[in-house]
Design a protein around this motif. Structure first.
Motif, short mmCIF file in Angstrom:
data_model
loop_
_atom_site.label_atom_id
_atom_site.label_comp_id
_atom_site.label_asym_id
_atom_site.label_seq_id
_atom_site.Cartn_x
_atom_site.Cartn_y
_atom_site.Cartn_z
N ASN B 66 57.41 51.06 -28.57
CA ASN B 66 58.55 50.46 -29.25
C ASN B 66 59.30 51.44 -30.14
O ASN B 66 60.52 51.35 -30.28
CB ASN B 66 58.13 49.21 -30.04
CG ASN B 66 57.88 48.03 -29.12
OD1 ASN B 66 58.43 47.98 -28.02
ND2 ASN B 66 57.06 47.10 -29.55
N GLN B 88 67.48 42.75 -36.81
CA GLN B 88 67.16 41.55 -36.03
C GLN B 88 66.44 41.93 -34.72
O GLN B 88 65.51 41.24 -34.30
CB GLN B 88 68.43 40.73 -35.70
CG GLN B 88 69.26 40.32 -36.92
CD GLN B 88 68.45 39.66 -38.01
OE1 GLN B 88 67.60 38.82 -37.74
NE2 GLN B 88 68.69 40.04 -39.25
N ASP B 90 64.49 44.51 -34.30
CA ASP B 90 63.12 44.88 -34.68
C ASP B 90 62.26 43.66 -34.97
O ASP B 90 61.08 43.60 -34.57
CB ASP B 90 63.14 45.79 -35.92
CG ASP B 90 63.66 47.18 -35.60
OD1 ASP B 90 63.95 47.47 -34.42
OD2 ASP B 90 63.77 48.00 -36.53
N VAL B 91 62.83 42.68 -35.66
CA VAL B 91 62.10 41.45 -36.00
C VAL B 91 61.65 40.74 -34.71
O VAL B 91 60.49 40.35 -34.57
CB VAL B 91 62.96 40.50 -36.85
CG1 VAL B 91 62.30 39.14 -37.00
CG2 VAL B 91 63.24 41.12 -38.23
N LEU B 92 62.59 40.59 -33.78
CA LEU B 92 62.28 39.84 -32.56
C LEU B 92 61.30 40.58 -31.67
O LEU B 92 60.41 39.98 -31.06
CB LEU B 92 63.57 39.51 -31.82
CG LEU B 92 64.41 38.45 -32.52
CD1 LEU B 92 65.76 38.31 -31.83
CD2 LEU B 92 63.68 37.10 -32.53
N ASP B 94 58.98 42.64 -32.62
CA ASP B 94 57.64 42.53 -33.21
C ASP B 94 57.09 41.11 -33.10
O ASP B 94 55.89 40.91 -32.96
CB ASP B 94 57.66 42.98 -34.68
CG ASP B 94 57.64 44.50 -34.82
OD1 ASP B 94 57.58 45.19 -33.78
OD2 ASP B 94 57.69 45.00 -35.95
N THR B 95 57.96 40.11 -33.18
CA THR B 95 57.49 38.73 -33.07
C THR B 95 57.03 38.44 -31.64
O THR B 95 55.99 37.83 -31.42
CB THR B 95 58.61 37.76 -33.50
OG1 THR B 95 58.97 38.07 -34.85
CG2 THR B 95 58.15 36.32 -33.43
N ASP B 98 53.71 39.84 -31.33
CA ASP B 98 52.64 38.95 -31.84
C ASP B 98 52.21 37.97 -30.76
O ASP B 98 51.01 37.74 -30.55
CB ASP B 98 53.14 38.15 -33.05
CG ASP B 98 53.31 39.00 -34.30
OD1 ASP B 98 52.78 40.12 -34.34
OD2 ASP B 98 53.99 38.53 -35.24
#
Lengths: 204, 204
Positions: B66, B88, B90-92, B94-95, B98
């Motif tokens: 990533n 945004q 990066d957030v998605l 990483d989510t 998860d």
């Protein structure tokens, strides 16, 4: 004008402390909201993906600790001098993340025999593998993890190494003088030192 | 002049395919080196942290899929229009990471009873929780995961959704029309479609 920041996390260092270090270093005001275990089930429902930390930026909730930290690091000059250094920060933060995941699997292991096996392998293989690579890198790099100046990656290292000493004892870093020196260097930055002096004392 | 890129991975889509999508979309030449299982033990020793993928950029080896994808996305205009959109993405990513980690824990579970329990929980709770949130976000966002144009985050979604259909069957996305549409939109981009048409067929 700086946005209004509210950092929402538990009463812990955990996955939020490197973000708090960035705020401290940059001298940026923020609300440091700490959710008690009792209030968490209710707060959880309001969080974007049911997890913490979350940073509210002018009321907009943003999840994912490293995404948040990287964004702030870019805002406040802590993501390296150029895209190449920003990349090196990202690589090291994710690699340290891989190591922390192995550590978490060990700590969560319920079976006492498997736990001993995992610990033995960690101590003999995984930890020396990663820490010796990090040590070499710091030694070749004037004591910084990336480039020739402080970055958010150094904060991630410092916070992780503090936790590492909590888990494995102060002597655990004796073989890694450059890592130990990086940790001390970060904690001796006046703004960081001031934060550490006044932050709530927590177990993790 | 574009740097010389060599992408080193196994003969698989896995953690490298979104990087290949970025190269295809940007029209950038690269070596797509695929390491056989037999050669891996020897290659592993030479890799920065003993893992793949690694991208060599003018001979310099860079780990972490990533981190590499984000760097390339920034080089080639696929990381959003500004720092907020980059966040945004990066957030998605990483989510979604998860969720993929929970899926991996299910796939690696050896105990058949625990595996059934994990599967039931995944199907009943975890997958609907995440996918319905992603679905809502796409519906509110004109069918893009971030902003109003294609980003590397859309590629990460498309590749993950393809794998999701491989694991759970084609009907698994029927309840999520916006996710399905995003996947189709990405695979219909001419440069991506051309890559998918010629790439090696692999199981994962």
């Amino acid at each position: 004008m700086s946005p209004h920041y509210k950092l929402i996390y538990f009463n812990a260092r955990g996955r939020a402390e490197h973000i708090r270090f960035i705020f401290a270093y940059a001298g940026v005001e923020y609300e440091d909201e700490r959710i008690s275990r009792e209030k968490w089930p209710e707060v959880k429902k309001r969080m974007p993906f049911g997890m913490l930390p979350v940073l509210e930026i002018d009321g907009k909730a943003v999840a994912q600790s490293n995404a948040v930290a990287r964004y702030l690091a870019r805002q406040y000059g802590l993501a390296g001098r150029n895209e190449w250094e920003a990349l090196q920060c990202d690589v090291l933060v994710d690699t340290l993340g891989d190591l922390k995941q192995v550590l978490a699997q060990f700590r969560m292991e319920q079976d006492p025999i498997k736990k001993e096996e995992k610990k033995a392998r960690l101590m003999r293989e995984t930890i020396p593998f990663y820490l010796s690579k990090f040590e070499k890198m710091l030694s070749e790099n004037n004591g910084f993890s990336v480039g020739s100046d402080i970055t958010w990656c150094d904060f991630v290292f410092a916070v992780s190494l503090e936790n590492f000493e909590h888990i494995f004892g102060k002597a655990a870093l004796d073989q890694y003088p450059a890592l130990k020196a990086l940790k001390i260097k970060v904690y001796n930055i006046p703004s960081i030192s001031a934060w550490v002096g006044k932050r709530p004392t927590t177990e993790s």
